[in-house]
Write a protein that holds these residues in place. Structure first.
Motif, PDB file in Angstrom:
ATOM      1  N   ALA A 152       0.840  -1.202   0.000  1.00  0.00           N
ATOM      2  CA  ALA A 152       0.000   0.000   0.000  1.00  0.00           C
ATOM      3  C   ALA A 152       0.873   1.250   0.000  1.00  0.00           C
ATOM      4  CB  ALA A 152      -0.925  -0.021   1.211  1.00  0.00           C
ATOM      5  N   VAL A 153       1.940   1.190   0.808  1.00  0.00           N
ATOM      6  CA  VAL A 153       2.864   2.326   0.840  1.00  0.00           C
ATOM      7  C   VAL A 153       3.512   2.505  -0.526  1.00  0.00           C
ATOM      8  CG1 VAL A 153       4.987   3.204   1.856  1.00  0.00           C
ATOM      9  CG2 VAL A 153       3.276   2.108   3.320  1.00  0.00           C
ATOM     10  N   ILE A 154       3.985   1.368  -1.090  1.00  0.00           N
ATOM     11  CA  ILE A 154       4.690   1.445  -2.382  1.00  0.00           C
ATOM     12  C   ILE A 154       3.758   1.978  -3.471  1.00  0.00           C
ATOM     13  CG2 ILE A 154       5.824   0.067  -4.157  1.00  0.00           C
ATOM     14  CD1 ILE A 154       6.756  -1.807  -1.890  1.00  0.00           C
ATOM     15  N   ILE A 155       2.538   1.364  -3.546  1.00  0.00           N
ATOM     16  CA  ILE A 155       1.601   1.746  -4.625  1.00  0.00           C
ATOM     17  C   ILE A 155       1.161   3.192  -4.464  1.00  0.00           C
ATOM     18  CG2 ILE A 155      -0.698   1.293  -5.570  1.00  0.00           C
ATOM     19  CD1 ILE A 155      -0.204  -1.683  -4.906  1.00  0.00           C
ATOM     20  N   SER A 156       0.811   3.568  -3.217  1.00  0.00           N
ATOM     21  CA  SER A 156       0.369   4.963  -2.996  1.00  0.00           C
ATOM     22  C   SER A 156       1.478   5.937  -3.351  1.00  0.00           C
ATOM     23  CB  SER A 156      -0.048   5.143  -1.542  1.00  0.00           C
ATOM     24  OG  SER A 156      -1.135   4.307  -1.232  1.00  0.00           O
ATOM     25  N   SER A 157       2.709   5.597  -2.950  1.00  0.00           N
ATOM     26  CA  SER A 157       3.830   6.499  -3.237  1.00  0.00           C
ATOM     27  C   SER A 157       4.058   6.605  -4.734  1.00  0.00           C
ATOM     28  CB  SER A 157       5.092   5.990  -2.543  1.00  0.00           C
ATOM     29  OG  SER A 157       4.912   5.983  -1.150  1.00  0.00           O
ATOM     30  N   LEU A 158       3.975   5.459  -5.439  1.00  0.00           N
ATOM     31  CA  LEU A 158       4.203   5.492  -6.886  1.00  0.00           C
ATOM     32  C   LEU A 158       3.070   6.239  -7.599  1.00  0.00           C
ATOM     33  CD1 LEU A 158       5.581   1.885  -7.504  1.00  0.00           C
ATOM     34  CD2 LEU A 158       6.849   4.029  -7.478  1.00  0.00           C
ATOM     35  N   ASN A 159       1.822   6.053  -7.127  1.00  0.00           N
ATOM     36  CA  ASN A 159       0.699   6.776  -7.738  1.00  0.00           C
ATOM     37  C   ASN A 159       0.875   8.286  -7.566  1.00  0.00           C
ATOM     38  OD1 ASN A 159      -0.645   4.575  -8.748  1.00  0.00           O
ATOM     39  ND2 ASN A 159      -1.909   4.275  -6.927  1.00  0.00           N
ATOM     40  N   LEU A 160       1.225   8.672  -6.339  1.00  0.00           N
ATOM     41  CA  LEU A 160       1.443  10.099  -6.088  1.00  0.00           C
ATOM     42  C   LEU A 160       2.608  10.621  -6.920  1.00  0.00           C
ATOM     43  CD1 LEU A 160       0.910  10.201  -2.223  1.00  0.00           C
ATOM     44  CD2 LEU A 160      -0.533  11.296  -3.961  1.00  0.00           C
ATOM     45  N   LEU A 161       3.651   9.777  -7.011  1.00  0.00           N
ATOM     46  CA  LEU A 161       4.814  10.162  -7.823  1.00  0.00           C
ATOM     47  C   LEU A 161       4.399  10.377  -9.273  1.00  0.00           C
ATOM     48  CD1 LEU A 161       7.924  10.491  -8.053  1.00  0.00           C
ATOM     49  CD2 LEU A 161       8.034   8.031  -8.449  1.00  0.00           C
ATOM     50  N   GLN A 162       3.565   9.440  -9.780  1.00  0.00           N
ATOM     51  CA  GLN A 162       3.126   9.529 -11.172  1.00  0.00           C
ATOM     52  C   GLN A 162       2.272  10.781 -11.392  1.00  0.00           C
ATOM     53  OE1 GLN A 162       0.422   6.430 -12.409  1.00  0.00           O
ATOM     54  NE2 GLN A 162       1.452   6.247 -14.397  1.00  0.00           N
TER      55      GLN A 162
END
Length: 787
Positions: free
Chosen positions: A429-439
């Motif tokens: 969840a941390v990884i996906i949320s961070s990558l989504n926000l990054l994107q």
């Protein structure tokens, strides 16, 4: 009944021979033991004689010194005579005659040229010769000291004497030489007064190896040179040897030197006094052995006749029985043979009955054979039907067991994958949320996105770390010990432990500064700590606190002596303390047993603590449990310290002059073994120790013993704990010093409200050095924490 031929008896030992050998076999070990006992007693007697002759030599040498010393004292008084100071030699002659009569010696006065001026043996005015030993006179004059001569022949008495000389000083200069002559008979009398056995020889030998005196046959041997073995074996201050006396007797001898005269006092006890009783006993023992062997042979002959005759009757009866004859046997006086005869008679009757039964059975068997095939076919059909049913039942049971195992596997896999999935989902969840926000931020042209990349990378690293731990916990391999930073290991486990314990249990870590490195398998240590944390969690179903502490620890020789598997030395300590329900004595005794568990069925395997115990022991460490019902549990793991190259892992020395005392200490401890060890340690340190096994006895002692300076009490005790005992004691004696001790750690008892901050506390186990320093510190008014 058909007759048969019995086989011929094989050759062998006769009963008579066997009985004789039995008697001799029983007698010989007894005689050998008695012989060995006599040999041991002989050695013991010889050693006692060696000790006795040496003690007698020492005592006699002291007696000679005392006599010479008393003479010297009297002579020193004479040397200060006013007559001598005035030069009135005639008046001094009268004093010398009177002193000679009292001392039993001959006193003389000589000038510096060795010319005799006064001789108490001769009347005043008689012309006197020169002194007998000018060489000794020169020593006295030049060194101004007392001198004792070797054996000489006196020029007045013309008999063997020794001369004790001392200088008479006037204004710091030697003016005369004062001497006392002791004849050999007077010396021999001193030797005889020591009360030695009548067959012992005591001799005094001078520095030239000449015999001065003997307790027996004095005139025969005085003046002769001592034996060569005495000369060779008396070169030191004292000693013992075996040799030959001057009159040719074998002796066990001892010697000691006179301190004043430097004579050797030799004492010899005859070897025959040691050997004669042993030789007599050996002869007596040999005579008993011969009589015993003869008695054994005669007894064997009588017993063999008593047994062989009934046996011959039995052999004849057996032959007749084999031919089908039944004859009554005669009675025997040997109970066992009489029983055998009766058994053979009963067997003969039984054989007749069996012959009849055999005939009946043969008739029945013939009838049975005629219907056998039909009954076999019927039974075969029944067995076939039962076999088919049994196979079906076995197949059904196998399917049920396979289903049960599959369900158990699925349940275990479900629990494991559920936990893993939960952790991984959080990390993903941390990884996906961070990558989504990054994107999204990049799409908007925002370049300040480093924190999202860091968060995603941190989540991935945590996932990788969790995967590595899971792989490490699942390995089944030999230990791989390595130099381990225990503080870092415990710190990295905090997150994993927090998830394992749940939200109702608070985790605290207290990591010691300057902690030593441990030589341990780190992955297995992680598994052990996790095991202990899970056990603690199960002991706190309503929630609580789990404290993990590290410290440097010493286990000394005293602790190791009461725990046979412990090696004294330095250890790295990990203490895991919970606030759960605790364990009683029965549970504590079985805690490390495999498969022992107090958890409900299905909640535990009973292997957790046994696995931790095996790992710690295999690693060369030690594990100790401190627990009381209702007071929680502390598990202490002592891990072997890694000593760097050239570094000596030694226990600290006891501080000189600061850690002992003479005050009175009251020790209160409900565990008798711990209480006794503490008492012995404090006693060794010089303290006066009183003891009590509980608060009631302790308060009585405090009221009746005003000299008690320190109360040293365990915290957790039945009925009244150490804190309440201390409060009551301080009401009686406000000036009383108090030192607490417990197996729990300081952080655990303070955080749980048992004690206040700043109280004096000594944790168990403690070394004698730690006990000494802490007790001294408290008695001197110290106010710091745990020692």
């Amino acid at each position: 009944m058909t007759g048969s031929t019995l086989p011929a008896p094989r050759s062998g030992w006769s009963i008579r021979t066997l009985l004789a050998l039995l008697g001799v076999g029983l007698l010989v070990p007894t005689l050998l033991f008695a012989g060995l006992l006599l040999w041991w007693i002989g050695n013991l007697e010889a050693e006692r004689t060696r000790t006795s002759v040496l003690e007698t030599a020492r005592r006699t040498a002291l007696a000679v010194d005392r006599n010479i010393g008393s003479m010297l004292g009297a002579m020193q008084v004479l040397a200060t005579s006013a007559n001598l100071a005035r030069g009135d030699l005639e008046a001094f002659h009268r004093q010398a005659v009177e002193a000679s009569g009292v001392l039993g010696v001959n006193i003389s006065l000589r000038g510096l040229d060795s010319q005799q001026l006064v001789n108490a043996r001769l009347p005043w005015g008689t012309p006197l010769p020169m002194g007998s030993d000018p060489g000794t006179d020169r020593i006295v004059i030049e060194q101004r000291t007392i001198a004792v001569s070797d054996l000489i022949v006196g020029r007045v008495a013309r008999e063997p004497i020794v001369v004790i000389s001392l200088p008479v000083l006037r204004n710091g200069q030697v003016s005369y030489l004062l001497s006392a002559s002791i004849d050999s008979e007077r010396l021999s009398q001193i030797l005889r007064e020591q009360g030695v056995p009548v067959d012992w020889v005591v001799a005094a030998v001078d520095r030239r190896n000449v015999i001065l005196a003997r307790n027996v046959e004095t005139e025969r041997f005085v003046g002769q040179t001592a034996t060569s073995d005495l000369i060779q074996n008396t070169q030191g201050r004292e000693g013992v040897w075996s040799g030959t006396s001057r009159d040719g007797k074998d002796v066990i001898a001892g010697y000691a030197r006179s301190r004043i005269a430097d004579w050797r006092i030799a004492v010899g006890g005859p070897v025959t006094s040691v050997r004669a009783p042993i030789a007599f006993s050996l002869q007596y023992l040999l005579m008993i052995g011969i009589v015993g062997v003869a008695a054994s042979i005669l007894l064997a002959m009588w017993l063999s006749r008593l047994v062989s005759q009934p046996l011959a009757r039995l052999a004849d009866g057996s032959q007749r029985l084999a031919r089908g004859e039944i004859l009554p046997f005669g009675g025997s006086r040997v109970r066992e043979i009489a029983s055998l005869e009766q058994s053979l008679s009963d067997a003969a009757r039984a054989i007749v009955e069996r012959e009849r039964e055999r005939d009946r059975a043969a008739a029945e068997l013939q009838t049975l054979n005629q219907t056998l095939e039909a009954r076999v076919a019927e039974r075969t059909a029944e067995l076939s039907t039962a076999n088919v049913a049994l196979r079906e039942e076995m197949a059904g049971r196998a399917r049920s067991e396979a289903q049960l195992r599959q369900l158990q596997k699925m349940e275990a896999v479900g629990q494991l994958t559920g936990g893993i999935a939960h952790d991984f989902n959080n990390m993903l969840a941390v990884i996906i949320s961070s990558l989504n926000l990054l994107q999204r931020r990049i799409a908007k042209g925002d370049t300040n996105v480093g924190r999202f990349a860091d968060a995603a990378l941190d989540g991935a690293q945590r996932a990788a770390s969790l995967t590595q731990r899971l792989l490490a916990f699942s390995r089944q391999q030999a230990l791989s010990p390595a130099v381990t930073d225990v503080n870092r290991l415990v710190g990295t486990m905090s997150e994993l432990l927090s998830r394992t314990l749940g939200e109702t249990i608070r985790l605290e870590t207290v990591l010691a500064g300057g902690l030593w490195k441990a030589h341990i398998d780190p992955s297995q240590l992680e598994s052990a700590i996790l095991n202990l944390a899970v056990n603690a969690r199960d002991a706190m179903p309503e929630g609580g606190r789990l404290t993990i502490e590290t410290a440097n620890a010493y286990l000394d020789d005293t602790y190791a002596a009461s725990h046979g598997e412990v090696t004294p030395g330095q250890y790295v300590l990990i203490a895991v303390t919970d606030t759960g329900s605790g364990m009683d004595a029965d549970v504590l005794a079985k805690a490390f047993e495999p498969f022992f568990t107090t958890k409900p069925v299905g909640r535990g395997t009973g292997l957790g603590l046994s696995q931790v115990y095996g790992f710690v022991k295999q690693s060369g460490g030690h594990i100790k449990i401190y627990s009381e019902p209702g007071h929680g549990t502390t598990m202490k793991l002592y891990l072997p310290r890694h000593a760097a190259e050239g570094e000596a892992a030694t226990l600290p020395a006891l501080p000189a002059g600061t850690s002992t005392g003479t005050e009175t200490v009251l020790v209160v401890e409900d565990d008798a073994r711990v209480r006794q060890m503490t008492i012995e340690a404090l006693t060794d340190l010089g303290y006066t120790v009183l003891e009590a096994d509980g608060a009631a006895r302790a308060l009585t002692l405090i009221e009746t013993q005003p000299g008690i300076a320190l109360l040293f009490t365990d915290i957790v005790m039945p009925e009244v704990n150490g804190r309440k005992l201390a409060d009551a004691a301080l009401k009686l004696r406000p000036d009383l010093k108090v030192l607490f001790t417990t197996g729990y750690t300081r952080n655990a008892v303070v955080h749980n409200g048992v004690l206040d901050h700043g109280v004096q506390l000594l944790g168990k186990p403690f070394t004698i050095q730690q006990l000494a320093a802490k007790v001294r510190h408290v008695l001197d008014g110290g106010r710091d924490g745990e020692g």
